[in-house]
Scaffold this active site. Sequence first.
Site, short mmCIF file in Angstrom:
data_model
loop_
_atom_site.label_atom_id
_atom_site.label_comp_id
_atom_site.label_asym_id
_atom_site.label_seq_id
_atom_site.Cartn_x
_atom_site.Cartn_y
_atom_site.Cartn_z
N LYS A 135 27.31 3.63 -9.79
CA LYS A 135 26.29 3.41 -8.78
C LYS A 135 27.02 2.90 -7.58
O LYS A 135 28.12 2.17 -7.37
CB LYS A 135 25.34 2.24 -9.22
CG LYS A 135 24.47 2.82 -10.06
CD LYS A 135 23.25 3.78 -9.66
CE LYS A 135 22.44 3.38 -8.32
NZ LYS A 135 21.80 2.23 -8.89
N SER B 155 26.42 -1.74 -9.05
CA SER B 155 25.49 -1.98 -9.98
C SER B 155 26.27 -3.11 -11.02
O SER B 155 27.23 -2.77 -11.63
CB SER B 155 24.84 -1.05 -10.60
OG SER B 155 24.16 -1.17 -12.03
N HIS C 32 6.38 14.23 8.27
CA HIS C 32 5.98 14.10 6.92
C HIS C 32 7.04 14.01 6.02
O HIS C 32 6.72 14.29 4.84
CB HIS C 32 4.64 15.07 6.91
CG HIS C 32 3.82 15.08 7.79
ND1 HIS C 32 2.72 14.39 8.08
CD2 HIS C 32 3.67 16.08 8.75
CE1 HIS C 32 1.98 14.76 9.11
NE2 HIS C 32 2.36 15.67 9.63
N GLU D 180 19.17 -1.45 2.98
CA GLU D 180 17.88 -1.92 2.00
C GLU D 180 17.58 -3.43 2.57
O GLU D 180 16.42 -3.75 2.84
CB GLU D 180 18.15 -1.62 0.81
CG GLU D 180 18.23 -0.47 0.17
CD GLU D 180 18.79 -0.31 -1.26
OE1 GLU D 180 18.67 0.74 -1.66
OE2 GLU D 180 19.04 -1.52 -1.93
#
Length: 474
Positions: free
Chosen positions: A300, A294, A173, A307
Amino acid sequence: MAQRRVKKKRSAGSRVKTAKPWGGRFTEATNALVEDYTASIQYDWRLYPYDIAGSVAHAAMLGKTGIITQAEARKIITGLKGILQEIAEGKLEFRTDLEDIHMNIENRLVRKVGPVGGKLHTARSRNDQVALDLRMYLRDEIMELRRLLREAQRTLVGLADRHQDTVMPGYTHLQRAQPVLFGHHLLAYYEMFERDRERLADCYGRVNVLPLGAGALAGTVLPIDRKMVAELLGFNGVSENSMDAVSDRDFAVEFVSACSQIMVHLSRLAEELVLWSSAEFGFITIADAFTTGSSIMPQKKNPDVAELTRGKTGRVFGNLTALLVLMKGLPLAYNRDMQEDKEPVFDTADTAGQALAVMTEMLDSVTVHRDAMRRAAEDGFITATDLADYLVRKKLPFRQAHEVVGRAVLRAIELSCGLKDLPLGEYRKLSKLITGDVYRSLSVDASVGRRTSQGGTAPANLRRRIAALKKLVK
């Protein structure tokens, strides 16, 4: 790889009479919009090596059985080999008015060797021809994906070998559950990929059946030798029902389904890499070569490769759905709807192959922060189950042990400490079975070390498994 040189000859709406293999029945030229709409050469051009290989075997069989002369067969085969080279070198311009790769090659063959080229299509149909091409294509893609999966497994074993003693929290979980070895965690993906390899191997057996000779749907009256063609092309068997051979694509659905499961596993791994590389976890650093920045935030470093793998997984699922919906309402035998099978199959093979290749290299590049993993594993109440097991070993029923440990956790929360820091006096209030030896059961190393059941995370188990897998993936 050949260039995608596709030529459109007319403007939309015009009608120009172009010789068609089925043109004898028709008195009017095909509308240009229809030709563009129904053409598949824009994507099925990539089947050309399989189409030519199948045609070479078919011509050889026609010659041996006397359906055409041996001299005619040799002339056709020589012409086909020449066309193969032309396409490989990007010298053959494909035409949409010729519809597909089959007719583009046949048209070129007739222009190259003369009318004898028209004998190649004796005793076959584009229906069994395209089924053959797709099966041969999938054989190669299956073998390539199995190779890429093995590379991924080899990388996982190597990384697990370097982290046999790295302790991390195991999660359920997404909550810290029990301590495990990082190497053990990695090898869970090895097992997933092994099942993926098995699924592909199983699929290969059903793919590797020769459909050629089924004709349009009913077979042929000519004395063909299908077993000869199967042997020449490396097929293990010959289809037993001509209608089934040309009208089903369950083998393609099965392939895309197997690839969908591969992508599920890659997506789960990608999700963990995203989480682990975040500042909140800090377990790993992904190499710069596999991240992006970024456009507005200079600090970043984004895990875009992982992804994108998650995102492309949905794309493969969509391909599977497209094939299932495509086939679900088709009566026997062949229907033109089935032309739509190739793009989902091609896209799936490309996507799964690219994802496996890039994820494997990225995984091999990560820097693992052992100390951060250990700190996370030692924080909180991650050895609570070990405390329950301690009481079970002292003959307390597990359900009662579970209750005692739950109350111990509550007391530790009240005292703002972990289980390993809870005073013995507090433990004794909960159960007289708890003595000073309890603290030996509460360290993460002890917890991991005692998980010696087969398949458990114990270091001895991990060492044995890694040793065995090294030999397997060598």
